[in-house]
Design a protein around this motif. Structure first.
Motif, PDB file in Angstrom:
ATOM      1  N   PHE A  10       0.964  -1.043   0.058  1.00  0.00           N
ATOM      2  CA  PHE A  10       0.018   0.008  -0.008  1.00  0.00           C
ATOM      3  C   PHE A  10       0.868   1.266  -0.098  1.00  0.00           C
ATOM      4  N   ARG A  11       0.810   2.097  -0.954  1.00  0.00           N
ATOM      5  CA  ARG A  11       1.585   3.126  -1.392  1.00  0.00           C
ATOM      6  C   ARG A  11       0.930   4.582  -1.089  1.00  0.00           C
ATOM      7  N   ALA A  12      -0.436   4.651  -0.925  1.00  0.00           N
ATOM      8  CA  ALA A  12      -1.087   5.595  -0.646  1.00  0.00           C
ATOM      9  C   ALA A  12      -1.869   5.587   0.387  1.00  0.00           C
ATOM     10  N   TYR A  13      -1.574   6.204   1.320  1.00  0.00           N
ATOM     11  CA  TYR A  13      -2.461   6.077   2.695  1.00  0.00           C
ATOM     12  C   TYR A  13      -2.670   7.407   2.978  1.00  0.00           C
ATOM     13  N   ALA A  14      -4.106   7.511   3.238  1.00  0.00           N
ATOM     14  CA  ALA A  14      -4.559   9.209   3.208  1.00  0.00           C
ATOM     15  C   ALA A  14      -5.690   9.350   4.365  1.00  0.00           C
ATOM     16  N   HIS A  15      -5.844  10.357   4.659  1.00  0.00           N
ATOM     17  CA  HIS A  15      -6.914  10.974   5.497  1.00  0.00           C
ATOM     18  C   HIS A  15      -7.852  11.606   4.692  1.00  0.00           C
ATOM     19  N   ILE A  16      -9.277  11.523   4.473  1.00  0.00           N
ATOM     20  CA  ILE A  16     -10.095  12.151   3.768  1.00  0.00           C
ATOM     21  C   ILE A  16     -11.229  12.528   4.825  1.00  0.00           C
ATOM     22  N   ALA A  17     -11.437  13.971   4.619  1.00  0.00           N
ATOM     23  CA  ALA A  17     -12.521  14.844   5.258  1.00  0.00           C
ATOM     24  C   ALA A  17     -13.476  14.736   4.200  1.00  0.00           C
ATOM     25  N   VAL A  18     -14.654  14.200   4.596  1.00  0.00           N
ATOM     26  CA  VAL A  18     -15.812  14.132   3.655  1.00  0.00           C
ATOM     27  C   VAL A  18     -17.045  15.288   4.365  1.00  0.00           C
ATOM     28  N   PHE A  19     -17.505  16.054   3.376  1.00  0.00           N
ATOM     29  CA  PHE A  19     -18.523  17.167   3.940  1.00  0.00           C
ATOM     30  C   PHE A  19     -19.803  16.440   3.282  1.00  0.00           C
ATOM     31  N   VAL A  20     -20.796  16.386   4.367  1.00  0.00           N
ATOM     32  CA  VAL A  20     -22.313  15.648   3.676  1.00  0.00           C
ATOM     33  C   VAL A  20     -23.359  16.753   3.651  1.00  0.00           C
ATOM     34  N   ARG A  21     -24.086  16.876   2.658  1.00  0.00           N
ATOM     35  CA  ARG A  21     -25.221  17.775   2.644  1.00  0.00           C
ATOM     36  C   ARG A  21     -26.362  17.058   2.099  1.00  0.00           C
ATOM     37  N   PRO A  22     -27.472  17.243   2.556  1.00  0.00           N
ATOM     38  CA  PRO A  22     -27.762  17.722   3.912  1.00  0.00           C
ATOM     39  C   PRO A  22     -27.289  16.865   4.825  1.00  0.00           C
ATOM     40  N   ALA A  23     -27.335  17.382   5.982  1.00  0.00           N
ATOM     41  CA  ALA A  23     -26.856  16.575   7.279  1.00  0.00           C
ATOM     42  C   ALA A  23     -27.373  15.607   7.489  1.00  0.00           C
ATOM     43  N   THR A  24     -28.794  15.020   7.292  1.00  0.00           N
ATOM     44  CA  THR A  24     -29.509  14.135   7.542  1.00  0.00           C
ATOM     45  C   THR A  24     -28.921  12.787   6.504  1.00  0.00           C
ATOM     46  N   PHE A  25     -28.109  12.972   5.672  1.00  0.00           N
ATOM     47  CA  PHE A  25     -27.433  11.949   4.639  1.00  0.00           C
ATOM     48  C   PHE A  25     -26.347  11.302   5.417  1.00  0.00           C
ATOM     49  N   LYS A  26     -25.644  11.957   6.650  1.00  0.00           N
ATOM     50  CA  LYS A  26     -24.636  11.449   7.157  1.00  0.00           C
ATOM     51  C   LYS A  26     -24.583   9.992   7.437  1.00  0.00           C
ATOM     52  N   GLU A  27     -25.507   9.475   8.086  1.00  0.00           N
ATOM     53  CA  GLU A  27     -25.432   7.927   8.348  1.00  0.00           C
ATOM     54  C   GLU A  27     -25.460   7.112   7.036  1.00  0.00           C
ATOM     55  N   LYS A  28     -26.365   7.622   5.978  1.00  0.00           N
ATOM     56  CA  LYS A  28     -26.239   6.666   4.773  1.00  0.00           C
ATOM     57  C   LYS A  28     -25.090   6.806   3.995  1.00  0.00           C
ATOM     58  N   VAL A  29     -24.489   8.053   4.163  1.00  0.00           N
ATOM     59  CA  VAL A  29     -23.071   8.117   3.348  1.00  0.00           C
ATOM     60  C   VAL A  29     -22.039   7.280   4.406  1.00  0.00           C
TER      61      VAL A  29
END
Length: 156
Positions: A67-86
């Motif tokens: 594994f040569r690409a190890y990353a942290h991804i910040a994900v912004f979800v809109r609308p907020a009610t989709f957080k759990e689904k995403v």
């Protein structure tokens, strides 16, 4: 200390500490070190596994296996009610090593391990298509200095 209603005592913590150091350590060795019977260790470990407190796995060094690409991804979800689904959709992807909902500037924190940068770009493009994903911000990890389980002594 209780975890999800299951009481853990000093012996449980001691056994877990040995298993964190070496998941292949025999029950005989653990029993000798703790001055208890092998049957006691076997019973405790089986109970800890059944309760979901511990999983005995082989943990690989990502860099050593390719594994040569190890990353942290910040994900912004809109609308907020989709957080759990995403979050549920992202959690099913094999590249994901860590996923949490946050209270900060972004909604989901995702750590991923990919073969290379092309694979990472494909992954980001894939999650960006999920309904509710508004934006992502990626930080590459150039070098990981520590990758560990929590020290159980911190709970004492």
């Amino acid at each position: 200390m209780e975890k999800n209603g299951f009481p853990l005592d000093e012996l449980d913590f001691a056994i877990l500490s040995f298993l964190q150091k070496d998941g292949r350590m025999s029950f005989t060795v653990i029993a000798e070190k703790l001055n208890v019977s092998i049957g006691t260790v076997r019973t405790r470990v089986n109970k800890l596994i059944e309760e979901g407190t511990v999983n005995i796995i082989g943990r690989v060094n990502p860099d050593k296996v390719g594994f040569r690409a190890y990353a942290h991804i910040a994900v912004f979800v809109r609308p907020a009610t989709f957080k759990e689904k995403v979050a549920q959709k992202i959690s099913k992807l094999p590249e994901v090593s860590f996923l949490a909902m946050t209270s900060g500037d972004y909604d989901l924190e995702v750590d991923v391990m990919c073969r290379d940068n092309d694979h990472l770009v494909q992954f980001i493009n894939e999650i960006s298509k999920f309904e509710g994903v508004y934006q992502t911000k990626t930080t590459l990890y150039f070098k990981v200095y520590k990758y560990a389980q929590p020290d159980l002594n911190l709970l004492k």
